[in-house]
Design an enzyme around this catalytic site. Structure first.
Site, PDB file in Angstrom:
ATOM      1  N   GLU A 171      -8.362   5.421  -5.443  1.00 47.62           N
ATOM      2  CA  GLU A 171      -7.685   5.667  -4.926  1.00 47.62           C
ATOM      3  C   GLU A 171      -6.511   6.353  -5.285  1.00 47.62           C
ATOM      4  O   GLU A 171      -5.521   6.749  -6.320  1.00 47.62           O
ATOM      5  CB  GLU A 171      -6.536   4.225  -4.941  1.00 47.62           C
ATOM      6  CG  GLU A 171      -6.909   3.162  -3.704  1.00 47.62           C
ATOM      7  CD  GLU A 171      -6.077   1.964  -3.140  1.00 47.62           C
ATOM      8  OE1 GLU A 171      -5.489   2.660  -2.700  1.00 47.62           O
ATOM      9  OE2 GLU A 171      -6.466   0.639  -3.793  1.00 47.62           O
ATOM     10  N   ASP A 202       6.027  -0.435  -3.660  1.00 46.07           N
ATOM     11  CA  ASP A 202       5.992   0.083  -4.950  1.00 46.07           C
ATOM     12  C   ASP A 202       6.494  -0.202  -5.741  1.00 46.07           C
ATOM     13  O   ASP A 202       7.828  -0.758  -5.436  1.00 46.07           O
ATOM     14  CB  ASP A 202       5.508   1.511  -4.875  1.00 46.07           C
ATOM     15  CG  ASP A 202       3.869   1.757  -4.542  1.00 46.07           C
ATOM     16  OD1 ASP A 202       3.622   1.267  -5.440  1.00 46.07           O
ATOM     17  OD2 ASP A 202       3.882   2.813  -3.858  1.00 46.07           O
TER      18      ASP A 202
END
Lengths: 265, 426
Positions: free
Chosen positions: A49, A60
């Site tokens: 990714e 995140d």
């Protein structure tokens, strides 16, 4: 056939889960990020990714936020990720992009899909784009042969699991817990339960992300999922290794441990 | 599967992680049911009356208006609410919803601290746990409000990531929410974010415009010609605009923070240089670079220092129903000083942008033009910033332009070379 379909078929034939490694493009800089992705591909990751550093990464935790900040401070441009995608494909792993929506919207969804496909990318994971809002992206992805990959979460209703998985191609990103990216001591029974719920509405491969950091956790997740996604732990190994003068050694070691984990039966 | 859910034209929507969708659905259902439930609306009305102090007054300010080209200027006095700004209207509504949904904890972002103070207040009133995220830069320039929130029992968490201002506080609040959504409500403080926030927050603030409409009619017998409000996220503006949207004779003008000047790049004028994009869950205008990375915003007022804007404002702008103009830091500070000296009202720096805008609009309009300004908050929190701006700190009693700020102001500022109002008159 999309490269993602091929890699999951191969993993199934080998009786194991796929290892998917997340690293941000441009971290710590473009060249080093490409070398890191190649190292991870050579050490056993099946899918990489390629993360797009973004100023406001609300899915995140601190490790990936810091990496994104460093990449942006080093001058990362969104178009630079195409070099990462090419490097990953040349190293024999399958590249997918992971991006928040605004950088893609700004690039132009169709132009981005065109350029990503040309660079050898297989699809894109969109943490803040749900299928309900993704009409433009789904059309662009389809016309360029890319897989749109959406997330399902423990809070997803059965109806949303069915709708979301129906919009996915390649695989489904199963968020193991409620929360943001980062390592966790336990990935928990919730992930297994969500995989079971999702399995009942789709035949697509199911890859579990959020929280996996060790070979033992990878093995545990591999026992019920088709793919194991590792992000923050690898980003930390990369950053710490470079900062400590150990180069890509710690990153390779952790990747090897995880690759062994997904192969335990 | 509703592709156009919560849309204002092309703006709005839900650009958030899937993990939050269930909570947004729950919230949408809860607020729809609550607004149709007399037990809820009566309780909210009671709190507005007995706790907040609504209706807030409408004050005509003739001495201030002398500097506005012959316009009549009326202030909607949201500064006189309990906690000192309009923010309490929305907070009480959402706090009641939190209790109704059976959640025990609220989280909030805050810029100037007004929304954080209001949230901490409502949490204390209703016995909810409260965590407020605030950019580290803002905790320094709004230290008084940090202390107020802590006195009210809230936990204040400074956010040092990114630009350490309001946008980063929202990021951190969203991260908390996605982790703790089961027992936590994100009490978002403005008319942006994923659906239903923009609509819900507007609806909790429409009381401002509803009251002002009736109060003004009682005085002038008609509608205002112009309605002015400052626009950060845009909640006070939507609150006062909404009642007048369907009155075509009423001009709606929003004033964004022009900071040090739009041409300097240090500003928060999303409608001047921003472009359509997505931030914090909504499609709207965003200050962004050519890669879609969010640009740092700037304003002397923390509450307007935000690189995005509520999606309904984007829609009102693109359809031409409302117009938006930048007001620079120095214009806002001059208007701030002028209201202090002419009317004895110390406005919030955010609201001072609307006042500066009213002076501008008044001078451009025919004499007798009726201008309604939303005075969204009071300026107690901004005394230190203003004191530094005008050189009023320390022991030097002559620091403020030979004491101009402390004495009776000149009746005609343009005739007086040292008057702080000179900048806006020019």
């Amino acid at each position: 056939m999309n490269a993602l379909d091929t890699v999951f078929t191969t993993c199934r034939e080998e009786g194991r889960a796929a290892l998917m490694a997340y690293l941000p493009a441009g971290f710590p800089d473009n060249q080093a990020s490409r070398e890191a992705m190649v190292a991870v591909a050579e050490t056993g990751a099946d899918i990489i990714e390629v993360g797009v550093p973004y100023t406001d990464p609300l899915m995140d935790g601190p490790v990936i936020q810091d990496a994104a900040d460093r990449a942006l401070a080093a001058g990362f441009r969104v178009r630079d990720l195409l070099g990462n995608v090419e490097a990953v494909a040349a190293a024999g792993a399958v590249p997918v992009v992971m991006s928040y929506w605004n950088p893609i919207l700004r690039y132009g969804p169709d132009a981005f899909a065109r350029d990503l496909a040309a660079a050898g990318g297989a699809g894109m994971v969109t943490p803040d784009l749900i299928p309900d809002e993704a009409g433009q992206w789904r059309a662009a992805a389809e016309s360029h042969g890319l897989a749109p990959i959406f997330l399902v979460a423990p809070s997803s209703t059965d109806a949303r699991l069915a709708m979301t998985t129906a919009a996915c191609r390649g695989f489904v990103y199963v968020a193991s817990t409620m929360g943001v990216t980062g390592t966790r001591t336990s990935v928990g029974a919730g992930a297994r339960q969500l995989v079971e719920r999702t399995r009942s509405v789709t035949d697509l491969p199911l890859c579990v992300g959020l929280g996996v950091s060790t070979g033992a956790q990878a093995a545990e997740v591999a026992s019920f999922a088709d793919g194991v996604i590792v992000g923050s732990a690898l980003v930390r190994a990369l950053g710490d290794g470079l900062d400590a003068g150990a180069g890509l050694g710690p990153l390779r070691e952790l990747t090897a441990e995880l690759a062994e984990g997904v192969r335990r039966s | 599967m509703t592709e156009r859910l919560g849309r204002f034209g092309d703006f709005g929507g839900r650009f958030v992680p899937e993990a939050l969708i269930a909570a947004l659905e729950e919230l949408d259902e809860a607020r729809t049911q609550a607004m149709a439930d007399p037990a809820f609306t009566e309780e909210l009305a009671r709190l507005h009356r007995d706790y907040t102090g609504r209706p807030t007054p409408l004050t005509e300010v003739p001495r201030f208006a002398e500097h506005a080209g012959g316009a009549r200027v009326f202030l909607k006095r949201e500064d006189l609410t309990h906690t000192g700004s309009h923010k309490i209207n929305n907070v009480l509504g959402q706090a009641l919803l939190t209790v109704r949904m059976g959640k025990r904890r609220v989280i909030a972002e805050t810029g100037a601290g007004q929304h954080g103070v209001a949230t901490a207040t409502a949490a204390a009133l209703m016995g909810l746990d409260c965590t407020v995220y605030m950019g580290e830069k803002d905790t320094r320039r709004q230290a008084l409000n940090v202390a107020r929130m802590r006195l009210l029992g809230a936990e204040v968490i400074p956010v040092s990531h990114g630009s350490a201002t309001l946008k980063d506080a929202i990021n951190e609040a969203l991260r908390d929410w996605v982790t703790n959504v089961e027992d936590t409500h994100y009490l978002l403080g403005t008319v942006t974010g994923p659906h239903p926030f923009p609509t819900m927050v507007r609806d909790f603030h429409r009381v401002i415009g509803d009251e002002a409409h009736d109060q003004l009619r009682a005085v002038t017998g008609g509608l205002p010609d112009v309605v002015c409000a400052c626009v950060g996220g845009g909640s006070n503006a939507m609150g006062i605009f909404h009642r007048f949207r369907d009155e075509p004779s009423v001009r709606l003008v929003g004033f964004e923070a022009g900071g040090e000047g739009v041409q300097t790049g240090r500003h928060s004028a999303r409608f001047s240089t921003g472009e359509p994009g997505v931030l914090h869950g909504a499609a709207t205008y965003v200050l962004q670079d050519e890669d879609g990375q969010t640009l740092d915003s700037h304003s002397v007022s923390a509450g307007l220092d935000y690189p995005s804007v509520g999606p309904e404002h984007a829609y009102l702008r693109d359809t031409g129903r409302a117009e938006y103009q930048p007001v620079n830091d120095d214009e806002a500070m001059e208007a701030f000083a002028l209201l202090c000296r002419t009317e004895g009202i110390l406005p919030a720096l955010e609201s001072a942008h609307a006042l500066a805008g009213a002076l501008r609009v008044g001078r451009e309009s025919a004499p007798g033009t009726v201008i309604l300004v939303n005075l969204s908050g009071r300026g107690d929190k901004d005394v230190e910033t203003a004191a530094q701006w005008f050189g009023l700190t320390g022991d030097d009693t002559t620091a403020a332009g030979d004491g101009e700020l402390g004495t009776r102001p000149p009746e005609h500022a343009p005739d007086h070379p040292h008057a702080p109002a000179e900048g806006i008159e020019a």
